[in-house]
Motif scaffolding. Structure first.
Motif, PDB file in Angstrom:
ATOM      1  N   ALA A  85       0.834  -1.211   0.000  1.00 56.70           N
ATOM      2  CA  ALA A  85       0.000   0.000   0.000  1.00 56.70           C
ATOM      3  C   ALA A  85       0.860   1.249   0.000  1.00 56.70           C
ATOM      4  O   ALA A  85       0.578   2.217  -0.722  1.00 56.70           O
ATOM      5  CB  ALA A  85      -0.930  -0.011   1.213  1.00 56.70           C
ATOM      6  N   LEU A  86       1.929   1.252   0.784  1.00 58.07           N
ATOM      7  CA  LEU A  86       2.836   2.395   0.809  1.00 58.07           C
ATOM      8  C   LEU A  86       3.526   2.566  -0.541  1.00 58.07           C
ATOM      9  O   LEU A  86       3.666   3.673  -1.055  1.00 58.07           O
ATOM     10  CB  LEU A  86       3.882   2.206   1.913  1.00 58.07           C
ATOM     11  CG  LEU A  86       3.383   2.335   3.356  1.00 58.07           C
ATOM     12  CD1 LEU A  86       4.434   1.823   4.325  1.00 58.07           C
ATOM     13  CD2 LEU A  86       3.034   3.784   3.657  1.00 58.07           C
ATOM     14  N   GLY A  87       3.969   1.451  -1.110  1.00 54.41           N
ATOM     15  CA  GLY A  87       4.630   1.514  -2.408  1.00 54.41           C
ATOM     16  C   GLY A  87       3.721   2.057  -3.490  1.00 54.41           C
ATOM     17  O   GLY A  87       4.151   2.852  -4.341  1.00 54.41           O
ATOM     18  N   ARG A  88       2.456   1.662  -3.467  1.00 53.47           N
ATOM     19  CA  ARG A  88       1.514   2.148  -4.473  1.00 53.47           C
ATOM     20  C   ARG A  88       1.322   3.658  -4.353  1.00 53.47           C
ATOM     21  O   ARG A  88       1.293   4.374  -5.365  1.00 53.47           O
ATOM     22  CB  ARG A  88       0.167   1.433  -4.321  1.00 53.47           C
ATOM     23  CG  ARG A  88      -0.852   1.845  -5.383  1.00 53.47           C
ATOM     24  CD  ARG A  88      -2.175   1.122  -5.231  1.00 53.47           C
ATOM     25  NE  ARG A  88      -2.047  -0.300  -5.539  1.00 53.47           N
ATOM     26  CZ  ARG A  88      -2.090  -1.274  -4.645  1.00 53.47           C
ATOM     27  NH1 ARG A  88      -2.243  -0.993  -3.354  1.00 53.47           N
ATOM     28  NH2 ARG A  88      -1.974  -2.530  -5.014  1.00 53.47           N
ATOM     29  N   LEU A 129       4.450   9.024 -10.599  1.00 50.38           N
ATOM     30  CA  LEU A 129       3.794   9.107 -11.902  1.00 50.38           C
ATOM     31  C   LEU A 129       3.342  10.535 -12.197  1.00 50.38           C
ATOM     32  O   LEU A 129       3.472  11.025 -13.324  1.00 50.38           O
ATOM     33  CB  LEU A 129       2.607   8.151 -11.948  1.00 50.38           C
ATOM     34  CG  LEU A 129       1.808   8.089 -13.248  1.00 50.38           C
ATOM     35  CD1 LEU A 129       2.660   7.542 -14.387  1.00 50.38           C
ATOM     36  CD2 LEU A 129       0.555   7.246 -13.071  1.00 50.38           C
ATOM     37  N   ALA A 130       2.827  11.207 -11.179  1.00 55.29           N
ATOM     38  CA  ALA A 130       2.352  12.586 -11.359  1.00 55.29           C
ATOM     39  C   ALA A 130       3.489  13.538 -11.703  1.00 55.29           C
ATOM     40  O   ALA A 130       3.248  14.641 -12.211  1.00 55.29           O
ATOM     41  CB  ALA A 130       1.638  13.065 -10.095  1.00 55.29           C
ATOM     42  N   MET A 131       4.741  13.136 -11.469  1.00 50.51           N
ATOM     43  CA  MET A 131       5.906  13.947 -11.842  1.00 50.51           C
ATOM     44  C   MET A 131       6.533  13.466 -13.140  1.00 50.51           C
ATOM     45  O   MET A 131       7.625  13.898 -13.504  1.00 50.51           O
ATOM     46  CB  MET A 131       6.931  13.946 -10.714  1.00 50.51           C
ATOM     47  CG  MET A 131       6.494  14.754  -9.516  1.00 50.51           C
ATOM     48  SD  MET A 131       7.845  15.014  -8.348  1.00 50.51           S
ATOM     49  CE  MET A 131       7.032  16.117  -7.171  1.00 50.51           C
ATOM     50  N   GLY A 132       5.849  12.571 -13.835  1.00 49.72           N
ATOM     51  CA  GLY A 132       6.316  12.150 -15.146  1.00 49.72           C
ATOM     52  C   GLY A 132       7.171  10.910 -15.175  1.00 49.72           C
ATOM     53  O   GLY A 132       7.687  10.530 -16.226  1.00 49.72           O
ATOM     54  N   VAL A 133       7.328  10.222 -14.041  1.00 52.90           N
ATOM     55  CA  VAL A 133       8.133   9.002 -13.993  1.00 52.90           C
ATOM     56  C   VAL A 133       7.306   7.839 -14.520  1.00 52.90           C
ATOM     57  O   VAL A 133       6.228   7.546 -13.997  1.00 52.90           O
ATOM     58  CB  VAL A 133       8.626   8.722 -12.563  1.00 52.90           C
ATOM     59  CG1 VAL A 133       9.317   7.352 -12.484  1.00 52.90           C
ATOM     60  CG2 VAL A 133       9.582   9.819 -12.101  1.00 52.90           C
ATOM     61  N   ARG A 160       3.453  -5.313 -11.879  1.00 51.55           N
ATOM     62  CA  ARG A 160       2.403  -5.906 -12.694  1.00 51.55           C
ATOM     63  C   ARG A 160       1.077  -5.158 -12.601  1.00 51.55           C
ATOM     64  O   ARG A 160       0.250  -5.232 -13.511  1.00 51.55           O
ATOM     65  CB  ARG A 160       2.212  -7.371 -12.288  1.00 51.55           C
ATOM     66  CG  ARG A 160       3.353  -8.267 -12.755  1.00 51.55           C
ATOM     67  CD  ARG A 160       3.139  -9.742 -12.484  1.00 51.55           C
ATOM     68  NE  ARG A 160       3.563 -10.121 -11.139  1.00 51.55           N
ATOM     69  CZ  ARG A 160       2.751 -10.492 -10.170  1.00 51.55           C
ATOM     70  NH1 ARG A 160       1.446 -10.496 -10.369  1.00 51.55           N
ATOM     71  NH2 ARG A 160       3.205 -10.849  -8.999  1.00 51.55           N
ATOM     72  N   GLU A 161       0.875  -4.423 -11.496  1.00 53.40           N
ATOM     73  CA  GLU A 161      -0.428  -3.813 -11.253  1.00 53.40           C
ATOM     74  C   GLU A 161      -0.475  -2.302 -11.479  1.00 53.40           C
ATOM     75  O   GLU A 161      -1.544  -1.742 -11.714  1.00 53.40           O
ATOM     76  CB  GLU A 161      -0.870  -4.113  -9.813  1.00 53.40           C
ATOM     77  CG  GLU A 161      -1.047  -5.595  -9.530  1.00 53.40           C
ATOM     78  CD  GLU A 161      -1.269  -5.892  -8.047  1.00 53.40           C
ATOM     79  OE1 GLU A 161      -1.485  -4.918  -7.277  1.00 53.40           O
ATOM     80  OE2 GLU A 161      -1.216  -7.073  -7.660  1.00 53.40           O
ATOM     81  N   HIS A 162       0.648  -1.639 -11.383  1.00 53.14           N
ATOM     82  CA  HIS A 162       0.684  -0.169 -11.444  1.00 53.14           C
ATOM     83  C   HIS A 162       1.163   0.295 -12.820  1.00 53.14           C
ATOM     84  O   HIS A 162       1.954  -0.398 -13.465  1.00 53.14           O
ATOM     85  CB  HIS A 162       1.626   0.382 -10.361  1.00 53.14           C
ATOM     86  CG  HIS A 162       1.436   1.832 -10.073  1.00 53.14           C
ATOM     87  ND1 HIS A 162       2.005   2.827 -10.855  1.00 53.14           N
ATOM     88  CD2 HIS A 162       0.733   2.475  -9.112  1.00 53.14           C
ATOM     89  CE1 HIS A 162       1.663   4.005 -10.377  1.00 53.14           C
ATOM     90  NE2 HIS A 162       0.890   3.829  -9.318  1.00 53.14           N
ATOM     91  N   PRO A 163       0.702   1.461 -13.303  1.00 53.21           N
ATOM     92  CA  PRO A 163       1.197   1.955 -14.599  1.00 53.21           C
ATOM     93  C   PRO A 163       2.711   2.126 -14.668  1.00 53.21           C
ATOM     94  O   PRO A 163       3.313   1.899 -15.720  1.00 53.21           O
ATOM     95  CB  PRO A 163       0.489   3.309 -14.741  1.00 53.21           C
ATOM     96  CG  PRO A 163      -0.751   3.191 -13.933  1.00 53.21           C
ATOM     97  CD  PRO A 163      -0.386   2.305 -12.776  1.00 53.21           C
ATOM     98  N   VAL A 164       3.333   2.529 -13.578  1.00 55.17           N
ATOM     99  CA  VAL A 164       4.789   2.710 -13.586  1.00 55.17           C
ATOM    100  C   VAL A 164       5.478   1.344 -13.581  1.00 55.17           C
ATOM    101  O   VAL A 164       5.158   0.478 -12.768  1.00 55.17           O
ATOM    102  CB  VAL A 164       5.249   3.531 -12.362  1.00 55.17           C
ATOM    103  CG1 VAL A 164       6.775   3.620 -12.319  1.00 55.17           C
ATOM    104  CG2 VAL A 164       4.646   4.933 -12.389  1.00 55.17           C
ATOM    105  N   VAL A 166       0.675  12.340 -18.552  1.00 59.80           N
ATOM    106  CA  VAL A 166       1.608  11.226 -18.625  1.00 59.80           C
ATOM    107  C   VAL A 166       0.946  10.110 -19.426  1.00 59.80           C
ATOM    108  O   VAL A 166      -0.208   9.750 -19.171  1.00 59.80           O
ATOM    109  CB  VAL A 166       2.005  10.704 -17.229  1.00 59.80           C
ATOM    110  CG1 VAL A 166       3.000   9.556 -17.358  1.00 59.80           C
ATOM    111  CG2 VAL A 166       2.592  11.824 -16.378  1.00 59.80           C
ATOM    112  N   ILE A 167       1.680   9.585 -20.388  1.00 64.21           N
ATOM    113  CA  ILE A 167       1.194   8.503 -21.235  1.00 64.21           C
ATOM    114  C   ILE A 167       2.081   7.285 -21.025  1.00 64.21           C
ATOM    115  O   ILE A 167       3.314   7.392 -21.071  1.00 64.21           O
ATOM    116  CB  ILE A 167       1.207   8.935 -22.715  1.00 64.21           C
ATOM    117  CG1 ILE A 167       0.191  10.068 -22.930  1.00 64.21           C
ATOM    118  CG2 ILE A 167       0.921   7.754 -23.636  1.00 64.21           C
ATOM    119  CD1 ILE A 167       0.314  10.763 -24.265  1.00 64.21           C
ATOM    120  N   LYS A 168       1.458   6.156 -20.763  1.00 66.02           N
ATOM    121  CA  LYS A 168       2.196   4.910 -20.525  1.00 66.02           C
ATOM    122  C   LYS A 168       1.649   3.826 -21.450  1.00 66.02           C
ATOM    123  O   LYS A 168       0.439   3.603 -21.511  1.00 66.02           O
ATOM    124  CB  LYS A 168       2.044   4.479 -19.056  1.00 66.02           C
ATOM    125  CG  LYS A 168       2.825   3.221 -18.694  1.00 66.02           C
ATOM    126  CD  LYS A 168       4.320   3.444 -18.726  1.00 66.02           C
ATOM    127  CE  LYS A 168       5.080   2.177 -18.352  1.00 66.02           C
ATOM    128  NZ  LYS A 168       6.535   2.344 -18.483  1.00 66.02           N
TER     129      LYS A 168
END
Length: 426
Positions: free
Chosen positions: A138-141, A148-152, A180-184, A414-416
């Motif tokens: 949860a912390l990692g997410r 992600l909001a900073m463009g990473v 596997r679960e997060h856009p980053v 941000v586009i992934k």
């Protein structure tokens, strides 16, 4: 705060058009020396991606014909479009915080003395061992959301807050699930050699044996970690101990990284070059010989200016490195102790004002060279045909605003994998 995370579109194509600047960062990776000044800017730029992969890049008036009904269209007029940022050095999965230690350091207490007192990394080790997998995830997410909001769009994450087999594997498992679960995208690194655990105090060679004989085989069997990293530093792991660990890791299929020459000039840069490490990181005290060795070996020099800023230490000699033909990457070193920040804008500002890097060098260091530092330049880090469509749109028309609008997050979209995943204006 409004939720700016976007549900994925079912459109087959992504079409970016009319970018004031489309910065491709195209070319061989990593970019070293003078090549770091080359960005491949296309004015009134356009990009077409299909199923998450880039299939065309050029000027808007040269766009090939495509059924726009099947396109997710992004009008980038007045915007700069960049490759997604790659934060190639973080410690993002951890429990607990150490705000008090920040002020101890400001009061003059040296980092190694804090470590000797059982603080520093060992403080986080205790909290991380006590945290459940669900708590760490949860912390990692939450942290990945903020990055992600900073463009990473790609981040490296290190273990190293367990210093035992069970917790190290738990940290790596959390990173694997987040990947596997997060856009980053998360690139996991095993770093059991981050400090000496209390039960091995005064017996560092025995702890090295434990890592080699018991932990590394378990890490390899788990099959999550891509890299092995070692904190090669006076009073922690020596050159020979670091060599033993990384050689054993390589035999098990893990690539090498190294925390090198951060506090004293120990020869870590030279060791990284000798071992063909993917990157040597920190390098505040790297010697002339070490810098030269990095330049000839192809090992990426990953500079972490926010850590020097937070520790009030001299900055790494990035200008010397670039001028001597070395490939330099920039990263945050996000961690709960020496640098509790994942601010890409602050990294860019410090790189310009304190490291003497140009705007072009900073962009390449945060994109294609960051990708090379995590072994991913074949798929991300530049806007080229065949690579993943990972992009950042700025609020302004030029890449120079990354530094000029100092310390501010100017990412608008941000586009992934060819899909808009974050939009400041939603």
């Amino acid at each position: 705060m409004r939720d700016c995370f976007i549900q994925k579109s079912d459109k087959k194509f992504l079409l970016i058009k009319h970018a004031a600047e489309l910065v491709t960062c195209a070319g061989p990776a990593p970019k070293a020396g003078a090549a770091m000044a080359e960005m491949g800017i296309i004015t009134d730029g356009a990009l077409l991606a299909q199923d998450g992969k880039i299939i065309w890049v050029g000027k808007t008036d040269e766009l090939p014909e495509v059924d726009q009904a099947q396109c997710e269209i992004v009008d980038a007029a007045g915007r700069c479009v960049l490759p997604g940022f790659v934060d190639s050095h973080t410690h993002l999965v951890f429990g607990g915080y150490r705000a008090d230690e920040f002020f101890w350091r400001l009061g003059g207490l040296p980092y190694l003395e804090i470590l000797e007192r059982g603080g520093g990394i060992l403080n986080t080790v205790k909290a991380t061992r006590q945290a459940t997998k669900e708590e760490l995830k949860a912390l990692g997410r939450q942290r990945l959301d903020a990055m992600l909001a900073m463009g990473v769009t790609t981040v490296e994450g290190k273990s190293g807050y367990g210093l035992d087999c069970e917790t190290e594997l738990r940290q790596l498992a959390v990173m694997d699930e987040l990947n596997r679960e997060h856009p980053v995208d998360v690139v996991p690194t095993f770093m059991g050699a981050h400090a000496i655990p209390p039960d091995y105090k005064g017996r560092t060679d025995e702890y090295v044996d434990f890592i080699i004989d018991e932990v590394l085989p378990a890490v390899a069997e788990q099959g999550v970690a891509v890299f092995c990293d070692v904190f090669c530093e006076k009073g922690i792991f020596s050159i020979e101990q670091s060599r033993r660990i990384l050689t054993a890791a390589k035999a098990l299929g893990l690539k090498a990284k190294l925390h090198a020459d951060e506090i004293v000039s120990l020869g870590g840069a030279e060791l990284a070059a000798e071992l063909g490490a993917c990157s040597a990181d920190h390098l505040l005290q790297a010697s002339d010989a070490g810098i030269s060795a990095l330049g000839t070996s192809g090992t990426v020099a990953t500079i972490l200016p926010m850590t020097a800023f937070c520790l009030r230490e001299p900055y790494a000699r990035a200008r010397t490195m670039i001028d001597s033909g070395t490939a330099v990457a920039l990263a945050t070193d996000y961690n709960p102790g020496s640098c509790f920040s994942h601010s890409i804008p602050l990294v860019a500002a410090l790189a310009a004002t304190q490291l003497g890097m140009t705007a072009a060098e900073i962009v390449n260091a945060l994109t294609i060279n960051g990708a090379a530092a995590v072994g991913a330049a074949h798929r991300v880090g530049s806007l080229e045909v065949g690579k993943e469509a990972d992009l950042v749109l700025l609020e302004y028309p030029s890449h120079q605003f990354l530094v000029y609008h100092a310390g501010m997050n100017i990412v608008s979209k941000v586009i992934k994998h060819g899909k808009v995943v974050w939009d400041k204006t939603c």
